[in-house]
Motif scaffolding. Sequence first.
Motif, mmCIF file in Angstrom:
data_model
loop_
_atom_site.group_PDB
_atom_site.id
_atom_site.type_symbol
_atom_site.label_atom_id
_atom_site.label_comp_id
_atom_site.label_asym_id
_atom_site.label_seq_id
_atom_site.Cartn_x
_atom_site.Cartn_y
_atom_site.Cartn_z
ATOM 1 N N ASN A 334 -19.261 -1.047 -4.384
ATOM 2 C CA ASN A 334 -20.131 -0.280 -5.479
ATOM 3 C C ASN A 334 -21.619 -0.027 -4.698
ATOM 4 N N ASN A 335 -22.273 0.510 -5.526
ATOM 5 C CA ASN A 335 -23.732 0.597 -4.694
ATOM 6 C C ASN A 335 -23.002 1.627 -3.619
ATOM 7 N N ALA A 336 -23.661 1.685 -1.958
ATOM 8 C CA ALA A 336 -22.382 2.182 -0.978
ATOM 9 C C ALA A 336 -22.041 1.818 -0.328
ATOM 10 N N GLN A 337 -21.586 1.353 -0.874
ATOM 11 C CA GLN A 337 -19.562 0.919 -0.062
ATOM 12 C C GLN A 337 -18.726 1.354 -0.181
ATOM 13 N N GLN A 338 -17.908 2.001 1.073
ATOM 14 C CA GLN A 338 -16.573 2.404 0.985
ATOM 15 C C GLN A 338 -15.534 1.917 1.317
ATOM 16 N N ALA A 339 -14.706 1.743 0.613
ATOM 17 C CA ALA A 339 -13.577 1.175 1.432
ATOM 18 C C ALA A 339 -12.563 2.332 1.623
ATOM 19 N N ASP A 340 -11.634 2.010 2.327
ATOM 20 C CA ASP A 340 -10.577 2.547 2.548
ATOM 21 C C ASP A 340 -9.384 2.062 2.943
ATOM 22 N N THR A 341 -8.377 1.537 1.873
ATOM 23 C CA THR A 341 -7.979 0.333 2.262
ATOM 24 C C THR A 341 -5.838 0.647 1.231
ATOM 25 N N GLY A 342 -5.018 -0.372 2.029
ATOM 26 C CA GLY A 342 -3.808 0.114 1.048
ATOM 27 C C GLY A 342 -2.737 -0.185 2.081
ATOM 28 N N THR A 343 -1.642 -0.137 2.340
ATOM 29 C CA THR A 343 -0.416 -0.754 2.755
ATOM 30 C C THR A 343 0.681 0.267 3.667
ATOM 31 N N LYS A 344 1.044 -0.487 4.433
ATOM 32 C CA LYS A 344 2.119 0.350 4.616
ATOM 33 C C LYS A 344 3.016 -0.773 4.218
ATOM 34 N N MET A 345 5.105 0.388 4.151
ATOM 35 C CA MET A 345 5.703 -0.885 3.957
ATOM 36 C C MET A 345 7.006 0.494 4.200
ATOM 37 N N ILE A 346 7.440 -0.704 5.559
ATOM 38 C CA ILE A 346 7.930 -0.037 6.548
ATOM 39 C C ILE A 346 9.757 -0.494 6.512
ATOM 40 N N HIS A 347 10.555 0.065 5.650
ATOM 41 C CA HIS A 347 12.052 -0.479 5.864
ATOM 42 C C HIS A 347 12.928 -0.177 6.582
ATOM 43 N N ILE A 348 13.542 -0.587 7.146
ATOM 44 C CA ILE A 348 14.205 -1.349 8.415
ATOM 45 C C ILE A 348 15.443 -1.345 8.350
ATOM 46 N N GLY A 349 15.875 -2.488 7.330
ATOM 47 C CA GLY A 349 17.046 -3.100 6.707
ATOM 48 C C GLY A 349 17.941 -2.488 5.915
ATOM 49 N N LYS A 350 18.409 -2.933 5.306
ATOM 50 C CA LYS A 350 19.288 -2.265 4.382
ATOM 51 C C LYS A 350 18.871 -3.377 3.111
ATOM 52 N N ASN A 351 19.152 -2.939 2.063
ATOM 53 C CA ASN A 351 18.530 -2.525 0.753
ATOM 54 C C ASN A 351 17.268 -3.753 0.623
ATOM 55 N N THR A 352 16.006 -3.518 0.884
ATOM 56 C CA THR A 352 15.228 -3.565 1.012
ATOM 57 C C THR A 352 14.718 -3.143 0.545
ATOM 58 N N ARG A 353 13.144 -4.142 -0.053
ATOM 59 C CA ARG A 353 12.244 -3.739 -1.355
ATOM 60 C C ARG A 353 11.274 -3.828 -1.203
ATOM 61 N N SER A 354 10.534 -2.615 -1.858
ATOM 62 C CA SER A 354 9.041 -3.969 -1.763
ATOM 63 C C SER A 354 8.021 -2.802 -2.739
ATOM 64 N N THR A 355 7.317 -3.459 -3.125
ATOM 65 C CA THR A 355 6.264 -3.134 -4.670
ATOM 66 C C THR A 355 4.912 -3.129 -4.071
ATOM 67 N N ILE A 356 4.435 -2.167 -4.307
ATOM 68 C CA ILE A 356 2.653 -1.512 -4.513
ATOM 69 C C ILE A 356 2.456 -1.687 -5.654
ATOM 70 N N ILE A 357 1.119 -2.570 -5.725
ATOM 71 C CA ILE A 357 0.410 -1.480 -7.219
ATOM 72 C C ILE A 357 -1.076 -2.244 -6.465
#
Lengths: 479, 260
Positions: A334-357
């Motif tokens: 809000n107002n003058a705030q700044q946000a740069d945010t998120g995630t990193k999902m690094i899949h290395i193993g087999k059948n790995t799963r990730s969800t980002i909402i």
Amino acid sequence: MSTTAKNLVNQPYKYGFVTQIESDTIPPGLSEDVVRLIWAKKNEPEFMLDFRLKAYRKWQAMTEPNWAAVKYPPIDYQKIICYSAPKQKKAKLNSLEEVDPTLLETFEKLGIPLSEQKRLSNVAVDAVFDSVSIATTFREKLAKEGVIFCSISEAVHEYPELVQKYLGSVVPTGDNFYAALNSAVFSDGSFVYIPKGVHCPMELSTYFRINNGESGQFERTLIIAEEGSYVSYLEGCTAPMFDTNQLHAAVVELVALDNAEIKYSTVQNWYAGDEKGKGGIYNFVTKRGLCQGVNSKISWTQVETGSAITWKYPSCVLIGDNSVGEFYSVALTNNAQQADTGTKMIHIGKNTRSTIISKGISAGRSENSYRGLVKIGPNAEGARNYSQCDSMLIGDNARANTFPYIQVQNPNGKVEHEASTSKIGEDQLFYLAQRGISAEDAVSMMISGFCKDVFSQLPMEFAVEADRLLSLKLEGSVG
Amino acid sequence: MIIDNSEVILSVRDLTAEIDGNQILKGLTLEIKAGEIHAIMGPNGSGKSTFSKILAGHPAYTVTGGEVIFKGKNLLELEPEERAREGVFLAFQYPVEIPGVSNTDFLRASCNARRKHHGLPELDAFDFEDLIQEKLQIVQMDPSFLSRSVNQGFSGGEKKRNEILQMAILEPKLGILDETDSGLDIDALKIVANGVNQLSNAENAMLVITHYQRLLNYIVPDFIHVMEGGRILTSGTKELALELEARGYDWVKEELAVGV
Ligand SMILES: Nc1ncnc2c1ncn2[C@@H]1O[C@H](COP(=O)(O)OP(=O)(O)OP(=O)(O)O)[C@@H](O)[C@H]1O
Ligand SMILES: [Mg+2]
């Protein structure tokens, strides 16, 4: 614009008070001597000096990252106080009764009672004030299950093997500029160890409070979940209102071994600065979880509402086969705030799963960016990711950006990305007003609806709190 | 129905209003009493929707003159949500979509806001469920619409039905229907009209804005007003609608010009 909407004044930041307390503060600035001084003050074992100095030297050779969509004047690191601790009568406290009552009052005022009678019955709290941990509740009860929950300073003394083994194993000392800085000078934070097969009997939480106007806060959290264990951990934070900016550069490391699960939730409400953008916390944080074991799972849930600037990407490195990474985020500016945010999902193993909402809400003249990386490595056979990034704009002057980075190196990997932008406009507010619903209620209904998928991931008590917090933060932003 | 000496619900006198510096309403006068159904017809752009939104308190319009008295109170002094709670209901020509908010939650919040205003206890989820099941019958709407987000992805006709469902729940003193018939198929038109008739009684009043005489076969108005250029040009009984349908609007203007 409707007068009701206009009249909804911005709720003053109710955590903005300063606690008057004598503190042990070192002079501003950062040098090898300062690093040694902190190490000495904390009376740490030799390996910690190595760790800190190595980090300091790496930091010296690094430059601040400038790729995030945030703007701020250069930070003079020589002006920052790296260590500030409230003076306690005794060096080592044996019980809560020995904690300075001013500090207990401060936390009570923040809604975090530490005294036996008033505590939340199912949440153990580690309270961190400026650079040090003040108290950790429910320690005995947790100890019965073999769960270790204490300040990281204590862990360094009491469990040096664990600390030495895991500290920096997820976020190496030279990982990035702020992580290196933190590794050199971090003063306190929380330590959690869940032994094999133990389902932690209560929520663990750390409450961070910055009090000193010139000091930086560099805390460090390390959570280790042994095979087959489970823990849900929550952090909260607030700071007084100052005209100047305070730097908060934390590092959080999570390690989940075979079949272990860590749920890490954050409700971040650092002081955001005033409407004009004066003051507020620079929240430059590195959080990363290692799903080291097979079938392990790490979930990050964050509700980011405060800070002048947020730079934060809680990530999961999915090494164990079938491991799961999740990121649920609501970031409100809000107002003058700044946000740069998120995630990193690094899949290395087999059948790995990730969800980002990810749900970004921008009001006022704020700028809100989602930045996320999904990487599917060459051996991550059958890996899958689903990402959904929604932005909501309130008013005409706020901005939202989405920067998804996708790297797929395995032909069987599957990545799905969905994004949407919506707006709370005058027409919707009028429609709801025409049905008797006030602007305040209208906004909170729309925001709760928008954030539902994320709030449902938070522990119950905190979901309600988060909902309320967002409504407060948005008051006055419509109209 | 016209009732002798019934309460005046809405009295509008010489209302003028503008938006972004453009005058749209240019001296509108109208009186509606309890029990009555009024219809407003008039060419595109004549100010019908503007008038309805001003009654509801849309913030984009500025009233520059005249007065609006609703049940003896100065309506123009009330905030939009207060007008709604007092009993002004507007079925929008273009209902907006509200993603993320379920229809049930919205309807309950709206119902309870009105109840609270009138000192009635708020309905809990169970009581409200009973109420809504009963009201769904009036518009013959499928309960599955309740769990969906407000108007999101609703077809044009479904949105209009949803408006009448809301009216059924809020039981307004003055129901303003802005082209509720447009976009409805024949069967839906009958259902909606039938719903409006069920909701119309001796204590309330309806103001129906439409372009088509067809609707007025089902919702039979006591009075018809022809609006043009931001004012009421002429008023009459239901026969006027037939005449308009047959001869268009120019005819009214010409007759008035020659002073008939
Ligand atoms: N922001 C604005 N600036 C200028 N003129 C406007 C603005 N908004 C609406 N108008 C004009 O006001 C006039 C009345 O519009 P209104 O929507 O009330 O007409 P209406 O009688 O409901 O028409 P329809 O039968 O097509 O629904 C129109 O000429 C419209 O273009
Ligand atoms: Mg219209």
